[in-house]
Design a protein around this motif. Sequence first.
Motif, short mmCIF file in Angstrom:
data_model
loop_
_atom_site.label_atom_id
_atom_site.label_comp_id
_atom_site.label_asym_id
_atom_site.label_seq_id
_atom_site.Cartn_x
_atom_site.Cartn_y
_atom_site.Cartn_z
N ASP A 69 0.59 -1.56 -0.28
CA ASP A 69 0.31 0.45 -0.55
C ASP A 69 0.61 0.97 0.31
N VAL A 70 2.35 0.84 -0.31
CA VAL A 70 3.58 2.05 -0.26
C VAL A 70 2.53 3.26 -0.95
N LEU A 71 2.54 2.86 -2.30
CA LEU A 71 2.19 3.71 -3.54
C LEU A 71 1.11 5.30 -2.77
N LYS A 72 -0.31 4.93 -1.94
CA LYS A 72 -0.50 4.99 -1.30
C LYS A 72 -0.77 6.68 -0.25
N TYR A 73 1.02 7.03 -0.48
CA TYR A 73 1.48 7.89 0.85
C TYR A 73 2.43 8.51 -0.16
N ALA A 74 1.44 10.23 -0.21
CA ALA A 74 1.81 10.62 -0.81
C ALA A 74 3.78 11.42 -0.27
N TYR A 75 4.54 10.91 0.62
CA TYR A 75 5.50 11.39 0.68
C TYR A 75 6.74 10.19 0.22
N CYS A 76 6.55 9.68 0.60
CA CYS A 76 6.92 7.98 -0.74
C CYS A 76 6.60 7.87 -1.96
N GLN A 77 5.28 8.23 -2.74
CA GLN A 77 5.30 8.85 -4.06
C GLN A 77 6.40 9.85 -4.14
N GLN A 78 6.45 10.97 -3.62
CA GLN A 78 7.49 11.83 -3.89
C GLN A 78 9.19 11.07 -4.37
N LEU A 79 9.04 10.52 -3.71
CA LEU A 79 10.66 10.01 -3.44
C LEU A 79 9.97 8.47 -4.52
N LEU A 80 9.63 7.89 -5.45
CA LEU A 80 9.48 7.22 -6.37
C LEU A 80 9.59 8.85 -8.25
N ARG A 81 8.81 10.03 -7.70
CA ARG A 81 8.91 10.95 -8.53
C ARG A 81 10.75 10.88 -8.78
N ASN A 82 10.89 11.31 -8.07
CA ASN A 82 12.61 11.52 -8.49
C ASN A 82 13.39 10.76 -8.37
N VAL A 83 12.79 9.83 -8.27
CA VAL A 83 13.76 8.53 -9.80
C VAL A 83 13.38 8.30 -11.03
N GLU A 84 11.90 8.90 -10.73
CA GLU A 84 11.22 8.47 -12.61
C GLU A 84 11.73 9.83 -13.23
N LYS A 85 12.68 10.59 -12.87
CA LYS A 85 13.18 11.64 -13.58
C LYS A 85 14.36 10.74 -14.45
N SER A 86 14.50 10.21 -13.91
CA SER A 86 15.81 9.20 -14.80
C SER A 86 15.51 8.11 -15.93
N ASP A 87 16.06 8.19 -17.00
CA ASP A 87 15.36 7.19 -18.34
C ASP A 87 16.23 5.58 -17.48
N LEU A 88 15.63 4.71 -16.43
CA LEU A 88 16.29 3.69 -16.14
C LEU A 88 15.98 3.00 -16.56
N THR A 89 15.10 2.26 -17.41
CA THR A 89 14.53 0.97 -18.55
C THR A 89 15.42 0.70 -18.76
N SER A 90 15.53 -0.35 -17.82
CA SER A 90 16.57 -1.70 -18.67
C SER A 90 15.98 -2.92 -19.52
N PRO A 91 17.33 -2.32 -21.23
CA PRO A 91 17.03 -3.27 -22.39
C PRO A 91 16.73 -4.05 -21.38
N GLN A 92 17.70 -5.12 -20.76
CA GLN A 92 17.48 -6.76 -20.50
C GLN A 92 16.16 -7.01 -20.03
N SER A 93 14.93 -5.93 -19.32
CA SER A 93 14.16 -6.31 -18.62
C SER A 93 12.97 -7.27 -19.50
N PRO A 94 12.28 -8.11 -18.71
CA PRO A 94 11.69 -8.96 -19.42
C PRO A 94 10.28 -8.19 -19.30
N PRO A 95 9.53 -8.00 -20.54
CA PRO A 95 8.17 -7.57 -19.96
C PRO A 95 7.08 -7.53 -19.38
N ARG A 96 6.23 -6.35 -18.84
CA ARG A 96 5.42 -6.50 -17.58
C ARG A 96 4.50 -7.65 -18.47
N GLY A 97 4.08 -8.38 -17.15
CA GLY A 97 3.29 -10.14 -17.55
C GLY A 97 4.29 -11.23 -17.12
N HIS A 98 5.47 -10.49 -17.53
CA HIS A 98 6.48 -12.48 -18.56
C HIS A 98 7.76 -12.40 -16.08
#
Length: 209
Positions: free
Chosen positions: A136-165
């Motif tokens: 339930d951590v996504l419900k809380y504003a402070y923790c969401q802000q931590l996520l947004r701080n990381v979201e500023k960088s494009d860190l998606t790995s090309p080796q990562s499998p697609p969602r659901g896999h």
Amino acid sequence: MKMQSGKGSQDILMYFVIYLILHGKVGIIDADTCKASKPTQTTVHSCPHTSSELQKAKEEKDCESIATLQNCSKPEEFVYHCLPSTKKDKLYEVCAPAIYSLGYCIGYDDLNQNVQILFKDSCTASSCLQRFSSADVLKYAYCQQLLRNVEKSDLTSPQSPPRGHVGTSWVCNPGHDQSTVIILICFLLFLVFTIVIGIIWRKRILESK
């Protein structure tokens, strides 16, 4: 004088061993490691920010499909998470056992493959509950802000499998990893306990002379 010096050394050793026991420094293995999470972890650009986005992400990750196969937790506790890494340099979507936090944000340790409390990031001042599930951590504003701080960088790995896999290579030997960890931890605790008893026994013999 020599006996007094030896006695002092034994006292120091005994207190040091007791310190290790009390602070959990004798363990060399993380008992909470969950290898079932490893094939499900993917780095992502962002985490869900609305209930509809969260529901869609859960359906795509489909943690329920392997929840009954893993042996890290009860099936109902093996759930979807979207969390920053413990180093706060990546965002992970992962199926992992939920844990309870006492007012701190949650991160994912990709090395140990488990969900962890971020003790430096208290969120109680910004309306976090005193106790809540990591799911339930996504419900809380402070923790969401931590996520947004990381979201500023494009860190998606090309080796990562697609969602659901998700992979199932870890299913071949269920229970082996946990049982090995438990045996080693019990052995270490027994060894330390034996050392402490030996030191105390020797100390009493020297004092009685």
